[in-house]
Design an enzyme around this catalytic site. Structure first.
Site, mmCIF file in Angstrom:
data_model
loop_
_atom_site.group_PDB
_atom_site.id
_atom_site.type_symbol
_atom_site.label_atom_id
_atom_site.label_comp_id
_atom_site.label_asym_id
_atom_site.label_seq_id
_atom_site.Cartn_x
_atom_site.Cartn_y
_atom_site.Cartn_z
ATOM 1 N N SER A 94 -38.811 -5.620 -1.896
ATOM 2 C CA SER A 94 -37.344 -5.615 -1.959
ATOM 3 C C SER A 94 -36.660 -5.760 -0.613
ATOM 4 O O SER A 94 -35.517 -6.210 -0.532
ATOM 5 C CB SER A 94 -36.856 -4.321 -2.636
ATOM 6 O OG SER A 94 -37.218 -3.194 -1.860
ATOM 7 N N ALA A 122 -55.177 5.256 9.912
ATOM 8 C CA ALA A 122 -56.340 5.422 9.035
ATOM 9 C C ALA A 122 -56.192 4.603 7.761
ATOM 10 O O ALA A 122 -57.131 3.935 7.310
ATOM 11 C CB ALA A 122 -56.531 6.901 8.692
ATOM 12 N N ALA A 123 -54.994 4.631 7.173
ATOM 13 C CA ALA A 123 -54.744 3.897 5.932
ATOM 14 C C ALA A 123 -54.882 2.391 6.146
ATOM 15 O O ALA A 123 -55.525 1.682 5.358
ATOM 16 C CB ALA A 123 -53.351 4.232 5.398
ATOM 17 N N GLY A 175 -43.782 -3.837 -2.751
ATOM 18 C CA GLY A 175 -42.804 -3.489 -1.724
ATOM 19 C C GLY A 175 -42.007 -4.704 -1.291
ATOM 20 O O GLY A 175 -41.782 -4.943 -0.107
ATOM 21 N N TYR A 192 -51.261 6.781 9.236
ATOM 22 C CA TYR A 192 -50.920 5.362 9.016
ATOM 23 C C TYR A 192 -52.032 4.452 9.548
ATOM 24 O O TYR A 192 -52.435 3.492 8.891
ATOM 25 C CB TYR A 192 -49.592 5.067 9.722
ATOM 26 C CG TYR A 192 -48.994 3.719 9.448
ATOM 27 C CD1 TYR A 192 -48.368 3.448 8.227
ATOM 28 C CD2 TYR A 192 -48.999 2.715 10.419
ATOM 29 C CE1 TYR A 192 -47.790 2.206 7.988
ATOM 30 C CE2 TYR A 192 -48.415 1.480 10.185
ATOM 31 C CZ TYR A 192 -47.814 1.231 8.968
ATOM 32 O OH TYR A 192 -47.240 0.004 8.731
ATOM 33 N N SER A 232 -51.520 -3.621 9.995
ATOM 34 C CA SER A 232 -50.648 -3.343 11.127
ATOM 35 C C SER A 232 -51.482 -3.319 12.388
ATOM 36 O O SER A 232 -52.700 -3.088 12.336
ATOM 37 C CB SER A 232 -49.972 -1.973 10.941
ATOM 38 O OG SER A 232 -49.383 -1.521 12.143
ATOM 39 N N ASP A 284 -44.554 2.568 -8.922
ATOM 40 C CA ASP A 284 -45.098 3.165 -7.707
ATOM 41 C C ASP A 284 -46.556 2.756 -7.596
ATOM 42 O O ASP A 284 -47.374 3.114 -8.449
ATOM 43 C CB ASP A 284 -44.973 4.698 -7.802
ATOM 44 C CG ASP A 284 -45.612 5.428 -6.623
ATOM 45 O OD1 ASP A 284 -46.080 4.764 -5.676
ATOM 46 O OD2 ASP A 284 -45.645 6.674 -6.669
ATOM 47 N N VAL A 285 -46.906 2.015 -6.541
ATOM 48 C CA VAL A 285 -48.277 1.501 -6.422
ATOM 49 C C VAL A 285 -49.308 2.627 -6.344
ATOM 50 O O VAL A 285 -50.479 2.423 -6.675
ATOM 51 C CB VAL A 285 -48.437 0.569 -5.196
ATOM 52 C CG1 VAL A 285 -47.575 -0.673 -5.342
ATOM 53 C CG2 VAL A 285 -48.152 1.298 -3.892
ATOM 54 N N ASN A 332 -48.209 -5.356 0.128
ATOM 55 C CA ASN A 332 -47.302 -5.085 1.244
ATOM 56 C C ASN A 332 -46.744 -3.661 1.224
ATOM 57 O O ASN A 332 -46.309 -3.166 2.265
ATOM 58 C CB ASN A 332 -46.157 -6.111 1.207
ATOM 59 C CG ASN A 332 -45.069 -5.808 2.210
ATOM 60 O OD1 ASN A 332 -45.263 -5.939 3.415
ATOM 61 N ND2 ASN A 332 -43.910 -5.387 1.722
#
Length: 243
Positions: A10, A156-157, A8, A154, A141, A60-61, A89
């Site tokens: 860019s 949780a991830a 990520g 988000y 985050s 795509d990761v 990232n």
């Protein structure tokens, strides 16, 4: 050729990290992107304008076969390259209250952040162990540390990535590989562009949003030899909003 991969990379924080790794640590930076090739090319041009070197890697990761194919192809065409730094990232947000959250919004956020970390890091981990050097930096985050309402998926991830950081750090520390997480708060980026900055600033002791370059400075330090005794840590960079 010593290399650093930024997923990520860019735009926003990812772009700032790419620039700093090239300028300050002299890495050839692999700029991963999925959709926005124009932005990725801008990042590449900015690095080259400062006498750095970089190249683009589109995948795509969240798609393991795509990750394996892209990274294998790159490795086979650069046999002399030595990857030392991985910055995980890439991430997406699909905010909404949990009680109304579609399964797709849950799984896509988890897949990009958590499975993306697995796919990219697992591809390289044995090589890092063999070369007895590496820096793995996972972008989490403030949401992953304290939880944010409206961002259960988000949060949780990012919390999962926090746990993975601490566990993997202990597995690989003897081989001079560090694994750390960086947890930004409100940073000027596409992700915060639609937020009410005037109101949110009142919650932040520093009374401002952060800049991508400030996050990139921290990541660059963790990617350097100066941070060799720091591992398994989560470092908050949020103007004091959660300390």
């Amino acid at each position: 050729m010593k290399c650093a991969l930024v997923t990520g990379g860019s735009r926003g924080i990812g772009r700032a990290i790419c620039l700093k790794l090239a300028q300050e640590l002299g890495y050839h930076v692999l700029i991963n992107f999925q959709h926005n090739e124009t932005a990725a090319l801008e990042t590449l041009a900015a690095i080259e304008a400062n006498s750095g070197s970089a190249s683009l890697l589109k995948f795509d990761v969240a798609d393991k076969s795509a990750v394996d194919k892209a990274l294998s192809t790159w490795e086979s065409s650069h046999p002399e390259a030595q990857l030392e730094v991985i910055v995980n990232n890439a991430g997406i947000a699909k905010d909404g209250l949990f009680m109304w959250m579609p399964a797709e919004d849950w799984s896509s956020v988890i897949n990009t952040t958590v499975n993306g970390f697995y796919h990219v890091t697992q591809f390289f981990i044995q090589k890092l162990l063999r070369q007895r050097y590496g820096r793995i930096i996972n972008m989490i985050s403030v949401s992953g540390v304290k939880g944010t309402p409206g961002q259960t998926n988000y949060s949780a991830a990012k919390a999962a990535l926090l746990g993975a950081t601490k566990a993997l750090a202990q597995e690989v520390a003897k081989r001079n590989i560090t694994v750390n997480a960086v947890a930004p708060g409100f940073i000027h980026s596409d992700m915060t562009a639609d937020m009410d900055e005037k109101e949110l600033k009142k919650l932040i002791p520093a009374n401002r949003f952060g800049e991508p370059e400030e996050v990139a400075d921290l990541v660059t330090f963790l990617a350097s030899s100066k941070a060799s005794y720091i591992t398994g840590e989560v470092i908050n960079i949020n103007g004091g909003i959660y300390s």
